[in-house]
Write a protein that holds these residues in place. Structure first.
Motif, PDB file in Angstrom:
ATOM      1  N   LEU A 135      -2.815  15.935  -7.600  1.00  0.00           N
ATOM      2  CA  LEU A 135      -3.422  17.220  -7.956  1.00  0.00           C
ATOM      3  C   LEU A 135      -4.856  17.317  -7.433  1.00  0.00           C
ATOM      4  O   LEU A 135      -5.269  18.354  -6.939  1.00  0.00           O
ATOM      5  N   ALA A 136      -5.613  16.228  -7.529  1.00  0.00           N
ATOM      6  CA  ALA A 136      -7.009  16.200  -7.067  1.00  0.00           C
ATOM      7  C   ALA A 136      -7.032  15.768  -5.606  1.00  0.00           C
ATOM      8  O   ALA A 136      -7.548  14.704  -5.256  1.00  0.00           O
ATOM      9  N   THR A 137      -6.501  16.609  -4.736  1.00  0.00           N
ATOM     10  CA  THR A 137      -6.291  16.212  -3.336  1.00  0.00           C
ATOM     11  C   THR A 137      -7.596  15.906  -2.608  1.00  0.00           C
ATOM     12  O   THR A 137      -7.613  15.102  -1.682  1.00  0.00           O
ATOM     13  N   ARG A 138      -8.694  16.566  -2.987  1.00  0.00           N
ATOM     14  CA  ARG A 138      -9.995  16.297  -2.360  1.00  0.00           C
ATOM     15  C   ARG A 138     -10.932  15.580  -3.319  1.00  0.00           C
ATOM     16  O   ARG A 138     -12.123  15.454  -3.042  1.00  0.00           O
ATOM     17  N   GLY A 139     -10.389  15.128  -4.442  1.00  0.00           N
ATOM     18  CA  GLY A 139     -11.193  14.449  -5.440  1.00  0.00           C
ATOM     19  C   GLY A 139     -10.980  12.953  -5.402  1.00  0.00           C
ATOM     20  O   GLY A 139     -10.613  12.373  -4.379  1.00  0.00           O
ATOM     21  N   ALA A 140     -11.220  12.313  -6.551  1.00  0.00           N
ATOM     22  CA  ALA A 140     -11.090  10.854  -6.647  1.00  0.00           C
ATOM     23  C   ALA A 140     -10.572  10.495  -8.024  1.00  0.00           C
ATOM     24  O   ALA A 140     -10.966  11.096  -9.026  1.00  0.00           O
ATOM     25  N   VAL A 141      -9.677   9.509  -8.060  1.00  0.00           N
ATOM     26  CA  VAL A 141      -9.088   9.038  -9.313  1.00  0.00           C
ATOM     27  C   VAL A 141      -9.406   7.551  -9.457  1.00  0.00           C
ATOM     28  O   VAL A 141      -9.171   6.771  -8.523  1.00  0.00           O
ATOM     29  N   TYR A 142      -9.937   7.170 -10.617  1.00  0.00           N
ATOM     30  CA  TYR A 142     -10.251   5.780 -10.916  1.00  0.00           C
ATOM     31  C   TYR A 142      -9.269   5.294 -11.977  1.00  0.00           C
ATOM     32  O   TYR A 142      -9.300   5.755 -13.117  1.00  0.00           O
ATOM     33  N   ALA A 143      -8.359   4.400 -11.571  1.00  0.00           N
ATOM     34  CA  ALA A 143      -7.334   3.867 -12.456  1.00  0.00           C
ATOM     35  C   ALA A 143      -7.854   2.565 -13.052  1.00  0.00           C
ATOM     36  O   ALA A 143      -7.896   1.532 -12.369  1.00  0.00           O
ATOM     37  N   ILE A 144      -8.239   2.594 -14.315  1.00  0.00           N
ATOM     38  CA  ILE A 144      -8.943   1.487 -14.954  1.00  0.00           C
ATOM     39  C   ILE A 144      -7.951   0.682 -15.788  1.00  0.00           C
ATOM     40  O   ILE A 144      -7.328   1.212 -16.711  1.00  0.00           O
ATOM     41  N   GLU A 145      -7.810  -0.598 -15.444  1.00  0.00           N
ATOM     42  CA  GLU A 145      -6.802  -1.430 -16.109  1.00  0.00           C
ATOM     43  C   GLU A 145      -7.310  -2.869 -16.165  1.00  0.00           C
ATOM     44  O   GLU A 145      -7.840  -3.390 -15.174  1.00  0.00           O
ATOM     45  N   GLN A 146      -7.147  -3.517 -17.324  1.00  0.00           N
ATOM     46  CA  GLN A 146      -7.632  -4.888 -17.488  1.00  0.00           C
ATOM     47  C   GLN A 146      -6.575  -5.943 -17.189  1.00  0.00           C
ATOM     48  O   GLN A 146      -6.894  -7.112 -17.023  1.00  0.00           O
ATOM     49  N   ASP A 147      -5.312  -5.566 -17.102  1.00  0.00           N
ATOM     50  CA  ASP A 147      -4.235  -6.517 -16.837  1.00  0.00           C
ATOM     51  C   ASP A 147      -4.054  -6.688 -15.324  1.00  0.00           C
ATOM     52  O   ASP A 147      -3.751  -5.716 -14.619  1.00  0.00           O
ATOM     53  N   PRO A 148      -4.238  -7.890 -14.770  1.00  0.00           N
ATOM     54  CA  PRO A 148      -4.134  -8.078 -13.315  1.00  0.00           C
ATOM     55  C   PRO A 148      -2.774  -7.684 -12.747  1.00  0.00           C
ATOM     56  O   PRO A 148      -2.694  -7.154 -11.637  1.00  0.00           O
ATOM     57  N   GLU A 149      -1.695  -7.941 -13.487  1.00  0.00           N
ATOM     58  CA  GLU A 149      -0.372  -7.583 -12.982  1.00  0.00           C
ATOM     59  C   GLU A 149      -0.229  -6.075 -12.854  1.00  0.00           C
ATOM     60  O   GLU A 149       0.244  -5.555 -11.833  1.00  0.00           O
ATOM     61  N   ASP A 150      -0.641  -5.340 -13.892  1.00  0.00           N
ATOM     62  CA  ASP A 150      -0.575  -3.879 -13.821  1.00  0.00           C
ATOM     63  C   ASP A 150      -1.520  -3.336 -12.758  1.00  0.00           C
ATOM     64  O   ASP A 150      -1.221  -2.334 -12.086  1.00  0.00           O
ATOM     65  N   HIS A 151      -2.673  -3.988 -12.582  1.00  0.00           N
ATOM     66  CA  HIS A 151      -3.620  -3.570 -11.543  1.00  0.00           C
ATOM     67  C   HIS A 151      -2.951  -3.614 -10.165  1.00  0.00           C
ATOM     68  O   HIS A 151      -3.122  -2.709  -9.338  1.00  0.00           O
ATOM     69  N   GLY A 152      -2.143  -4.666  -9.937  1.00  0.00           N
ATOM     70  CA  GLY A 152      -1.411  -4.746  -8.681  1.00  0.00           C
ATOM     71  C   GLY A 152      -0.350  -3.681  -8.559  1.00  0.00           C
ATOM     72  O   GLY A 152      -0.091  -3.159  -7.461  1.00  0.00           O
ATOM     73  N   LEU A 153       0.272  -3.319  -9.687  1.00  0.00           N
ATOM     74  CA  LEU A 153       1.296  -2.275  -9.661  1.00  0.00           C
ATOM     75  C   LEU A 153       0.707  -0.909  -9.343  1.00  0.00           C
ATOM     76  O   LEU A 153       1.381  -0.060  -8.749  1.00  0.00           O
ATOM     77  N   ILE A 154      -0.531  -0.678  -9.743  1.00  0.00           N
ATOM     78  CA  ILE A 154      -1.186   0.594  -9.398  1.00  0.00           C
ATOM     79  C   ILE A 154      -1.254   0.738  -7.878  1.00  0.00           C
ATOM     80  O   ILE A 154      -0.933   1.788  -7.325  1.00  0.00           O
ATOM     81  N   ARG A 155      -1.649  -0.336  -7.209  1.00  0.00           N
ATOM     82  CA  ARG A 155      -1.708  -0.304  -5.742  1.00  0.00           C
ATOM     83  C   ARG A 155      -0.318  -0.086  -5.144  1.00  0.00           C
ATOM     84  O   ARG A 155      -0.147   0.681  -4.191  1.00  0.00           O
ATOM     85  N   GLU A 156       0.675  -0.759  -5.704  1.00  0.00           N
ATOM     86  CA  GLU A 156       2.035  -0.616  -5.193  1.00  0.00           C
ATOM     87  C   GLU A 156       2.538   0.815  -5.365  1.00  0.00           C
ATOM     88  O   GLU A 156       3.152   1.383  -4.455  1.00  0.00           O
ATOM     89  N   ASN A 157       2.282   1.409  -6.518  1.00  0.00           N
ATOM     90  CA  ASN A 157       2.736   2.781  -6.749  1.00  0.00           C
ATOM     91  C   ASN A 157       1.961   3.788  -5.907  1.00  0.00           C
ATOM     92  O   ASN A 157       2.524   4.788  -5.458  1.00  0.00           O
ATOM     93  N   ALA A 158       0.680   3.520  -5.677  1.00  0.00           N
ATOM     94  CA  ALA A 158      -0.094   4.407  -4.810  1.00  0.00           C
ATOM     95  C   ALA A 158       0.484   4.410  -3.401  1.00  0.00           C
ATOM     96  O   ALA A 158       0.589   5.455  -2.752  1.00  0.00           O
ATOM     97  N   GLU A 159       0.902   3.237  -2.930  1.00  0.00           N
ATOM     98  CA  GLU A 159       1.518   3.145  -1.608  1.00  0.00           C
ATOM     99  C   GLU A 159       2.880   3.828  -1.620  1.00  0.00           C
ATOM    100  O   GLU A 159       3.252   4.517  -0.667  1.00  0.00           O
ATOM    101  N   ARG A 160       3.619   3.645  -2.685  1.00  0.00           N
ATOM    102  CA  ARG A 160       4.950   4.248  -2.801  1.00  0.00           C
ATOM    103  C   ARG A 160       4.871   5.761  -2.723  1.00  0.00           C
ATOM    104  O   ARG A 160       5.718   6.412  -2.101  1.00  0.00           O
ATOM    105  N   PHE A 161       3.860   6.354  -3.333  1.00  0.00           N
ATOM    106  CA  PHE A 161       3.724   7.808  -3.357  1.00  0.00           C
ATOM    107  C   PHE A 161       2.825   8.330  -2.240  1.00  0.00           C
ATOM    108  O   PHE A 161       2.648   9.538  -2.099  1.00  0.00           O
TER     109      PHE A 161
END
Length: 416
Positions: free
Chosen positions: A282-308
């Protein structure tokens, strides 16, 4: 305003020089006391023109200073194509005043390019990659039917094509039109993959024409939505499968966040990033900061960003609120879960919100909701709360039944 100097004529020409110029244009140049322009344009003038010739500097400040030295002399400033279409005339008229100039356009190289490939350009997306970030240009291209690009030496057709392919945008025919109007003019047609593998002259226009009946997404992404994607569309960690914000609650939360194209969004407790992904779309010209303390979930954020295929997400590994200090103030904050800390986190996040910003929290405990609501009421009397009960249809032995999701609560507040 009183005119103290004769106007400087900003004249557009083509690579064929004065051969195709109207008689009035040739006469205007021939009668000038001084002719200014890039060296390539000055070389096209016949030797019979006796005006003083001044090669323009590439530096815009020096260019303005050169024009100031014209004084009372009759002057012609030569540029290629339409001086007002990504041309020098836009700069000099704004810098020195429109009353100092008259503009005589030539056919734009963009117009020539569309004519060469025989495509209409009345509703095309037109831009100059030298003036805009390539990521922004690619996002605009994604939803366009026709595109016309002035490329640059740094970002040529091959780089543009590769950037599109990297975003899995592969549904355009491409044309590269080089040296338009010159004897060595060349038009190359190909797929984006073919264009990405070739070299081209720096003087070119790139045309993109969308394949018919193709959605605004990569072919393998058909079925992926801007928001409300099925839970199973996201990579999730085992054994925590199912702990992401459900699609239905996600839709309601994103609606209350009211994310704009240039919004700065925080997703606190992002998990595998489902809210972050859809916020980024939705924020095509904006920025999203995905804040997560779990290292495994932090890696999944990157994986899902690539997936989408989203590029405007920054996964932040750390504990809130300590990791917020280096982040820009947000327009929208989403907080999920939060445990007993949700009230304190929400108060701290509300303090960082920009004026008019929106905070949305999703909790599953009614005790946490009560504490959160009281904390937010201390900041703003207009606090809105929803209880969300969702049941999904399911087939059991050939009959329709419904499976209830765990009830949850949404709280939303807008910073005055």
């Amino acid at each position: 305003m009183t005119q103290t100097h004769p106007p400087i004529a900003v004249i557009g020409i083509g690579d064929d020089g004065l051969d195709a110029a109207p008689a009035a244009v040739r006469q205007r140049i021939e009668s000038a006391d001084v002719v200014l322009g890039p060296e390539r344009a000055l070389r096209l003038l016949p030797a019979s023109i006796g005006a003083k010739r001044i090669a323009l500097s590439g530096d815009l400040e020096q260019l303005a200073a050169q024009l100031e030295t014209v004084g009372d002399r009759r002057a012609a400033l030569l540029v290629f194509g339409d001086p007002m279409f990504y041309g020098l005339a836009r700069y000099v008229t704004e810098r020195l005043g429109k009353e100092r100039f008259e503009v005589i356009p030539h056919v734009s190289s963009m117009q020539l390019a569309f004519a060469r490939v025989m495509e209409g350009w009345d509703e095309a997306y037109l831009t100059n990659v030298a003036n805009h970030r390539l990521e922004t240009v690619v996002e605009k291209i994604r939803t366009a039917d026709r595109v016309g690009l002035f490329t640059s030496e740094e970002v040529g057709p091959a780089q543009v094509a590769q950037a599109l392919l990297d975003r899995r945008i592969d549904y355009f025919n491409a044309y590269v039109c080089e040296n338009l109007g010159a004897r060595d003019e060349r038009v190359t047609r190909g797929s984006l993959a073919e264009i990405a593998a070739q070299d081209f002259s720096s003087l070119n226009v790139m045309i993109l024409v969308r394949h018919p009946d193709v959605p605004d997404r990569p072919r393998e992404s058909v079925g992926q939505r801007v928001f409300g994607n099925p839970d199973e569309a996201f990579a999730q960690a085992q054994p925590k499968l199912g702990l992401l914000t459900s699609a239905e609650v996600r839709c309601l939360a994103l609606a209350q966040l009211d994310i704009g194209p240039e919004s700065v969004v925080w997703d606190v407790g992002a998990g595998s990033g489902s809210v972050s992904i859809e916020a980024a779309q939705l924020a095509t010209r904006g920025a999203v900061y995905a804040i997560e303390q779990d290292p495994e979930d932090h890696g999944l954020i990157r994986e899902n960003a690539e997936r989408f295929g989203v590029r405007n997400i920054s996964p932040v590994l750390g504990t809130a609120p300590d990791c917020w200090s280096g982040l820009p103030d947000p327009d929208c904050v989403f907080i999920a879960g939060g445990g007993r800390e949700v009230a304190r986190l929400s108060t701290d996040a509300y303090a960082r919100l920009r004026s008019g910003g929106r905070l949305v929290c999703n909790v599953i405990s009614i005790d946490n909701l009560a504490e959160l609501r009281q904390a937010m009421l201390a900041e703003n009397p207009d606090v809105r709360v929803w209880m969300v009960n969702i049941a999904r249809g399911a087939d059991q032995l050939g009959r329709l039944s419904f499976e209830s999701l765990k009830p949850s609560f949404l709280l939303a507040v807008v910073k005055a």
